[in-house]
Write an enzyme that holds these catalytic residues in place. Structure first.
Site, PDB file in Angstrom:
ATOM      1  CB  SER A 160     -27.031  -2.171  23.113  1.00  0.00           C
ATOM      2  OG  SER A 160     -27.291  -1.589  24.349  1.00  0.00           O
ATOM      3  CE  LYS A 161     -24.793  -2.263  28.073  1.00  0.00           C
ATOM      4  NZ  LYS A 161     -23.609  -2.506  28.186  1.00  0.00           N
ATOM      5  CB  SER A 209     -27.728  -4.121  31.456  1.00  0.00           C
ATOM      6  OG  SER A 209     -28.514  -3.479  32.320  1.00  0.00           O
ATOM      7  CB  ILE A 247     -23.829  -0.644  39.705  1.00  0.00           C
ATOM      8  CG1 ILE A 247     -24.096  -2.065  39.492  1.00  0.00           C
ATOM      9  CG2 ILE A 247     -22.281  -0.680  40.382  1.00  0.00           C
ATOM     10  CD1 ILE A 247     -24.354  -3.079  40.620  1.00  0.00           C
ATOM     11  CE1 TYR A 278     -26.655   0.769  29.193  1.00  0.00           C
ATOM     12  CE2 TYR A 278     -28.561  -0.445  30.044  1.00  0.00           C
ATOM     13  CZ  TYR A 278     -27.161  -0.121  30.149  1.00  0.00           C
ATOM     14  OH  TYR A 278     -26.461  -0.677  31.030  1.00  0.00           O
TER      15      TYR A 278
END
Length: 247
Positions: free
Chosen positions: A151-152, A135, A181, A148
């Site tokens: 993790s990315k 990401s 997106i 998040y």
């Protein structure tokens, strides 16, 4: 058994995962979709493939899925680790349980699937390709999604590690870092004009990307056109990573 090379896409029932599967199907892959949603079966049928219910946070379920695919269809030649969750929340009150859940799916699940696919590729002499969905938040932080972002960032580094470990077997491992997106994850932003304006103010191209625009990059990274690319994170973000101001 399939007479086509097999592509496994996790989180494949919708959004970026399904768009990636469409692009790979057009490139001649037999498609296997994995998702926690029952709709994965119908999604796979539309592409002439097979669907599997699998929680990518469950290590035993991941191994069982690979066993079943290999026994019934054949070894995976292209793996797209797309499944992921965000679980937003306030940093100071964010629970360790939520943090672990996000990392379990977004990072540990990617490691387990990459390792499992890599072992079979090596055993079978398959010069395969693995694409991990990272990401823009691997590099740009948002305080409301701490797990998040963590993790990315981990996926970005894991991609490099796996690429180096598997390079001698001609197995390539790369990552994609999407920006804003137009998928289910962005639905809340799209429904809020002010939030949408803010999101687009930090996107030089001035629009959200489409799931298919990510899928096309996935297909490129699984093709011979990218034969000398490994260990890279390609940011498909409308120019956001290079922006140091908003208007």
């Amino acid at each position: 058994m399939s007479d086509k090379p097999i592509a496994l896409i996790t989180g494949g029932a919708q959004g970026i995962g399904y768009a990636s599967a469409q692009a790979l199907a057009e490139d001649g892959y037999y498609i296997v979709l994995a998702d926690i949603k029952e709709s994965v079966h119908d999604a796979a049928k539309t592409l002439g493939g097979t669907g599997h219910i699998c929680d990518m946070g469950d290590v035993e379920a991941i191994h069982a899925m690979f066993d079943k695919i290999e026994a019934e269809i054949g070894p995976v030649a292209a793996l797209v680790n797309n499944a992921g969750i965000a679980n937003p929340g306030d940093f100071l009150s964010y629970s360790l349980e939520d943090f672990d859940k996000v990392l379990g799916i977004n990072l540990r699940g990617v490691f387990v699937a990459t390792q499992r696919a890599g072992r079979t590729m090596v055993d079978k002499g398959i010069e395969g390709a693995i694409v991990n969905m990272s990401s823009i938040n691997a590099q740009l932080a948002i305080p409301a999604i701490p797990a998040y972002c963590a993790s990315k960032g981990g996926v970005m580094q894991l991609t490099k590690v796996a690429a180096i470990a598997l390079a001698k077997h001609n197995i390539r491992v790369n990552a994609i870092g999407p920006g804003s997106i137009d998928t289910e994850m962005m639905a809340g932003v799209n429904a809020n004009p002010e939030a949408y304006k803010v999101a687009m103010s930090r996107t030089p191209l001035g629009r959200p990307g489409t799931a298919r625009e990510i899928g096309d990059v996935v297909a490129f990274l699984c093709s011979k056109k990218s034969a000398y690319i490994t260990g890279e994170s390609i940011y498909v973000d409308g120019g956001r990573l290079g922006l140091n101001y908003t208007v």
